[in-house]
Design an enzyme around this catalytic site. Structure first.
Site, mmCIF file in Angstrom:
data_model
loop_
_atom_site.group_PDB
_atom_site.id
_atom_site.type_symbol
_atom_site.label_atom_id
_atom_site.label_comp_id
_atom_site.label_asym_id
_atom_site.label_seq_id
_atom_site.Cartn_x
_atom_site.Cartn_y
_atom_site.Cartn_z
ATOM 1 N N GLU A 1 37.835 -22.841 -39.488
ATOM 2 C CA GLU A 1 37.253 -23.737 -38.486
ATOM 3 C C GLU A 1 35.742 -23.545 -38.358
ATOM 4 O O GLU A 1 35.011 -24.479 -38.073
ATOM 5 C CB GLU A 1 37.904 -23.545 -37.113
ATOM 6 N N PHE B 1 51.581 -19.903 -25.648
ATOM 7 C CA PHE B 1 51.193 -19.611 -27.027
ATOM 8 C C PHE B 1 49.966 -20.444 -27.409
ATOM 9 O O PHE B 1 49.960 -21.659 -27.255
ATOM 10 C CB PHE B 1 52.365 -19.929 -27.971
ATOM 11 N N GLN B 2 48.946 -19.781 -27.874
ATOM 12 C CA GLN B 2 47.696 -20.411 -28.313
ATOM 13 C C GLN B 2 47.002 -21.210 -27.217
ATOM 14 O O GLN B 2 46.323 -22.198 -27.483
ATOM 15 C CB GLN B 2 47.930 -21.274 -29.558
ATOM 16 N N LYS C 1 48.001 -31.502 -24.731
ATOM 17 C CA LYS C 1 48.927 -32.004 -25.754
ATOM 18 C C LYS C 1 49.776 -33.168 -25.245
ATOM 19 O O LYS C 1 49.979 -34.146 -25.969
ATOM 20 C CB LYS C 1 49.833 -30.875 -26.253
ATOM 21 N N MET D 1 17.081 -8.483 -44.574
ATOM 22 C CA MET D 1 16.213 -8.625 -43.401
ATOM 23 C C MET D 1 16.322 -7.420 -42.477
ATOM 24 O O MET D 1 15.335 -6.960 -41.902
ATOM 25 C CB MET D 1 16.575 -9.911 -42.647
HETATM 26 C C1 LIG Z 1 26.713 -13.472 -37.819
HETATM 27 C C2 LIG Z 1 25.533 -12.598 -37.913
HETATM 28 N N1 LIG Z 1 25.689 -11.254 -37.938
HETATM 29 C C3 LIG Z 1 24.613 -10.439 -38.022
HETATM 30 C C4 LIG Z 1 23.352 -10.952 -38.091
HETATM 31 C C5 LIG Z 1 22.142 -10.035 -38.184
HETATM 32 N N2 LIG Z 1 21.436 -10.246 -39.447
HETATM 33 C C6 LIG Z 1 20.345 -11.044 -39.558
HETATM 34 S S1 LIG Z 1 19.764 -11.140 -41.100
HETATM 35 C C7 LIG Z 1 20.934 -10.081 -41.685
HETATM 36 C C8 LIG Z 1 20.976 -9.690 -43.122
HETATM 37 C C9 LIG Z 1 21.429 -10.773 -44.011
HETATM 38 O O1 LIG Z 1 21.642 -10.197 -45.272
HETATM 39 P P1 LIG Z 1 21.772 -11.054 -46.581
HETATM 40 O O2 LIG Z 1 22.775 -12.126 -46.408
HETATM 41 O O3 LIG Z 1 22.001 -10.137 -47.718
HETATM 42 O O4 LIG Z 1 20.362 -11.794 -46.688
HETATM 43 P P2 LIG Z 1 18.920 -11.176 -47.022
HETATM 44 O O5 LIG Z 1 18.267 -10.833 -45.726
HETATM 45 O O6 LIG Z 1 19.128 -9.965 -47.883
HETATM 46 O O7 LIG Z 1 18.218 -12.287 -47.704
HETATM 47 C C10 LIG Z 1 21.764 -9.656 -40.640
HETATM 48 C C11 LIG Z 1 22.871 -8.707 -40.795
HETATM 49 C C12 LIG Z 1 23.225 -12.355 -38.023
HETATM 50 N N3 LIG Z 1 22.050 -12.972 -38.016
HETATM 51 N N4 LIG Z 1 24.323 -13.147 -37.950
#
Ligand SMILES: Cc1ncc(C[n+]2csc(CCOP(=O)(O)OP(=O)(O)O)c2C)c(N)n1
Lengths: 569, 168
Positions: A53, A115-116, A165, A483
């Site tokens: 989803e 349920f749900q 529903k 990042m």
């Molecule tokens: C759902 C979610 N969880 C955690 C984060 C925190 N976060 C921001 S950037 C990042 C790293 C992303 O890593 P990658 O996909 O390898 O991309 P890169 O930065 O290496 O290009 C994280 C964990 C986020 N933005 N969204």
């Protein structure tokens, strides 16, 4: 006309011109899904069954962002509905119009922890423009009509309709009504009559325009900031004409990419935490700062207290509640960017700010990036630009690759860059890319991602393959949550807690499992060639770019620091 | 930091109050009092909110408030140009005759009503502005307050002017 309420629901979707729905069925929503077959609505409205989803929500969002239409997404109750929430919040933060529709348990079970059963209208209240709980079948058509209008009007955004529903099993008396007539009837008519109705935005007042024109006339060093509001308003033409007449430098926010061509000589690039030297320094040097369709997020302003202190800040926005929320402004005009910019432009002489622009040009400077010797992300985007140029749509996930996609590509039109700016949702990219491809079958859609993000929602390749909606994934594999690692390197003394991704899958095999061709590339030439083949192959494809683990996003201002205080220049 | 009185007309339907109160907690606004009741039109409720904050915060809050779908109209009330009232019920310990007499006397001075009498306790009701009600509470504290309930403030503008005049 007597008909099943679910049939009335589909008639309402057809009234809105909906031809595509993203979604996922389940027990409670079965009556709705049955209409796809029972009365043949499946022939008029294409249903895209995603793997998850969340993928459906992002796809509907990507479809909306890239087409300007309202996206539609279905889910069943309980976990189906809660799986939507990240997608809903993502759409909300970036003002993307999507109508989410879920069906809850029946009236006889509500409140009994059936349920749900889940209070999805309660859960989504803070992340939607409006939520509707339909307990009365006779209200359904009226509510659906309102929901579409609310999602699309003013500052767009997601809405959620939750139908009980038992309501989906009832008969209703349905009166067809063309879309233009909706505003004159029922709930919408009442809503339109309110003093502060979200459905109307008054034309700009002559007096307000005059005041701003005077500020412009007095300014010696004006600058303009383009936000996502210009994209949603479809005002890029008016915006470009306005800044050309004003002869002022233009910075763009992440969401404002495409408001003006990145190649335009007045454009100084992105502003903020990963903004260009020119945009950030100009912000701290201008005497008039005109912000259009933007909300001064902390990623834009950096240290709020010191943001453009020397300048008069003027804010043009359609959402009154954005005025003075973050930055206290000297002047504001509330309304649609397109109308306001056009009105200003019509009343404005051609200005010349030659000296000021020369000064700004002096701040244009390539960051002094240390090169690793491995494949350079900048070259990857240059190759995409050479091969696909202005026609491509780029959908990103979140992280370093997202910033590179913003910095290293010149977007030339609204809806060309699809990215989760406000919510920063890892896993947004693939769903959004699929939605964009389905909405724009003639364009090549690139999905720029990282190895962390692709692990989150890569399951949607099944969707892309099945529905013949090919997307080309450009995976920047640095073997880390890049990042986060960058912050750890710069701010946490190189303590790399839980960011190494020294683990599977083998992304080439992963792609193969979905029947996709895939390439692993280590040089710009290899990438060039792989992209050429990927474009030609006519199906989804994956190009894994092996890049250095310590590749960085330059420049960078540390969170909370003044906008000109670069941690990396 | 000042008190701001904000008055709103909202749809009288399920979930509206929770939507409003959640907006305030989510945005970190400081709410002193919140009162809600149906109006002469059964489809419409009126919410009165007292908020503490500077003018900018009040303006922000109003424009966020206005954005909620069930909110029909919102306005800030000028303190001088409006009347504020709140109902207070307070149960006071009166174990001795002296105490009882004294509480009755205080009640008379404040034009409060004694609405329940029993051996050992009196229950007073008073309608007034917050300051007056607080003054009464302060005096009664020395006898021992057993329990207390207040409705929160409701307000209307002075003169023939109404919230409907603006909502056009
Ligand atoms: C759902 C979610 N969880 C955690 C984060 C925190 N976060 C921001 S950037 C990042 C790293 C992303 O890593 P990658 O996909 O390898 O991309 P890169 O930065 O290496 O290009 C994280 C964990 C986020 N933005 N969204």
């Amino acid at each position: 006309m007597k008909m099943k309420s679910t049939q009335a629901l589909f008639e309402c979707l057809l009234e809105q011109g909906v031809d595509t729905v993203f979604g996922y069925p389940g027990g409670t929503i079965l009556n709705v899904y049955d209409e796809f077959e029972r009365n043949g609505y499946g022939k008029k409205i294409r249903h895209i069954l995603t793997a998850h989803e969340q993928g459906a929500a992002h796809a509907a969002d990507g479809y909306a962002r890239s087409t300007g239409k309202v996206g539609v997404c279905f889910a069943t109750s309980g976990p189906g509905a809660t799986n939507l929430t990240t997608g809903i919040a993502t759409a909300y933060m970036d003002s993307s119009p999507v109508v989410f529709l879920s069906v809850n348990v029946g009236e006889n079970l509500i409140g009994r922890d059936a349920f749900q059963e889940v209070d999805i209208t309660g859960i989504t209240m803070p992340i939607t423009k409006a939520t509707y709980l339909v307990r009365d079948a006779s209200q359904l058509a009226d509510i659906v009509r309102e929901a579409f209008a609310v999602a699309a009007s003013g500052r767009p955004g997601p809405v959620l309709i939750d139908i009980l529903k038992n309501v989906t099993a009832e008969e209703v008396d349905f009166t067809p009504l063309p879309k233009e007539e909706h505003i004159k009837h029922g709930r919408l008519a009442a809503l339109a009559n309110r003093a502060s109705s979200p459905l109307k935005h008054p034309a700009p007042k002559e007096k307000d325009l005059e005041t701003l024109l005077q500020l412009i006339q007095k300014a010696k060093k004006p600058m303009v900031l383009a936000g996502g509001g210009i994209i949603r308003s479809g005002a890029s033409k008016e915006f470009t004409a306005f800044v050309e007449k004003l002869d002022a430098p233009v910075a763009v926010t992440l969401m404002g990419q495409g408001a003006i061509s990145g190649r335009h000589p007045l454009c100084t690039g992105m502003i903020g935490m990963h903004g260009t030297m020119a945009s950030n320094v100009t912000t701290a040097a201008c005497d008039l700062f005109i912000a259009v369709g933007t909300r001064f997020s902390d990623r834009v302003t950096c240290d709020l207290a010191q943001f453009s202190q020397q300048a008069k800040v003027v804010h043009i926005d359609i959402d009154r509640s954005e005025i003075d929320k973050n930055v206290v402004t000297a002047y504001h005009i509330i309304g649609d960017a397109k109308e306001i910019l056009k009105a200003l432009c019509d009343r404005m002489p051609q200005y010349q700010h030659k000296e000021w622009l020369e000064q700004v040009d002096g701040w244009r400077k390539e960051p002094d990036r240390q090169r690793s010797g491995m494949l350079d992300p900048k070259e990857v985007f240059a190759s995409i630009d050479r091969q696909l140029g202005d026609d491509v749509i780029i959908a990103t996930d979140v992280g370093q690759h997202q910033m590179w996609a913003a910095q290293y590509y010149n977007y030339s039109r609204p809806g060309q860059l699809l990215t989760s700016g406000g919510f920063g949702t890892m896993g947004f990219g693939l769903g959004a890319a699929i939605g964009a491809k389905i909405g724009n079958p003639d364009r090549v859609v690139i999905h720029a991602t990282g190895d962390g993000c692709l692990r989150m929602n890569g399951n949607e390749y099944a969707t892309a393959e099945y529905y013949g909606a090919p997307v080309i994934t450009v995976l920047f594999n640095n073997g880390t949550l890049g990042m986060v690692r960058q912050w750890q390197t710069l701010i946490y003394n190189k303590r790399y807690a839980q960011t190494d991704l020294d683990r599977g899958p083998d992304f080439l095999k992963y792609a193969a499992a979905f029947g996709m061709p895939a390439w692993r590339v280590e040089t710009a030439e290899q990438f060039d060639e792989a992209l050429k083949q990927a474009i030609q192959c006519g199906q989804s494809a994956l190009i894994e770019c092996i890049i250095d683990i310590d590749e960085k996003v330059w420049p960078m201002v540390a969170g909370g620091a003044p906008i000109t205080q670069f941690l990396l220049k | 930091m000042q008190h701001h009185t904000i008055s709103a007309l909202v749809e009288n339907s399920a979930g509206v109050l929770s939507q409003v109160s959640r907006l305030f907690s989510r945005k970190g606004y400081n709410i002193e009092s919140l009162a809600v009741g149906v109006t002469d039109d059964p489809a419409i409720s009126r919410i009165t909110i007292i908020m503490i904050g500077d003018d900018l915060a009040a303006k922000q809050m109003i424009s966020q408030f206005r954005k909620l779908r069930p909110v029909i109209y919102v306005q800030e009330m000028d303190a001088e140009q409006s009347v504020h009232r709140e109902l207070l019920l307070v149960k006071v310990k009166t174990e001795t005759k002296d105490a009882r007499d004294e509480v009755i006397q205080i009640s008379n001075i404040f034009r409060a009503n004694i609405i329940d009498v029993s051996r050992g306790a009196l229950t007073l009701s008073i309608t007034g502005d917050t300051e007056k009600n607080n003054a009464l509470i302060k005096l009664l504290e020395e006898f021992g307050i057993l329990e207390l309930a207040r409705t929160g403030i409701v307000a209307l503008e002075r003169g023939p002017y109404t919230i409907h005049d603006e909502n056009k």
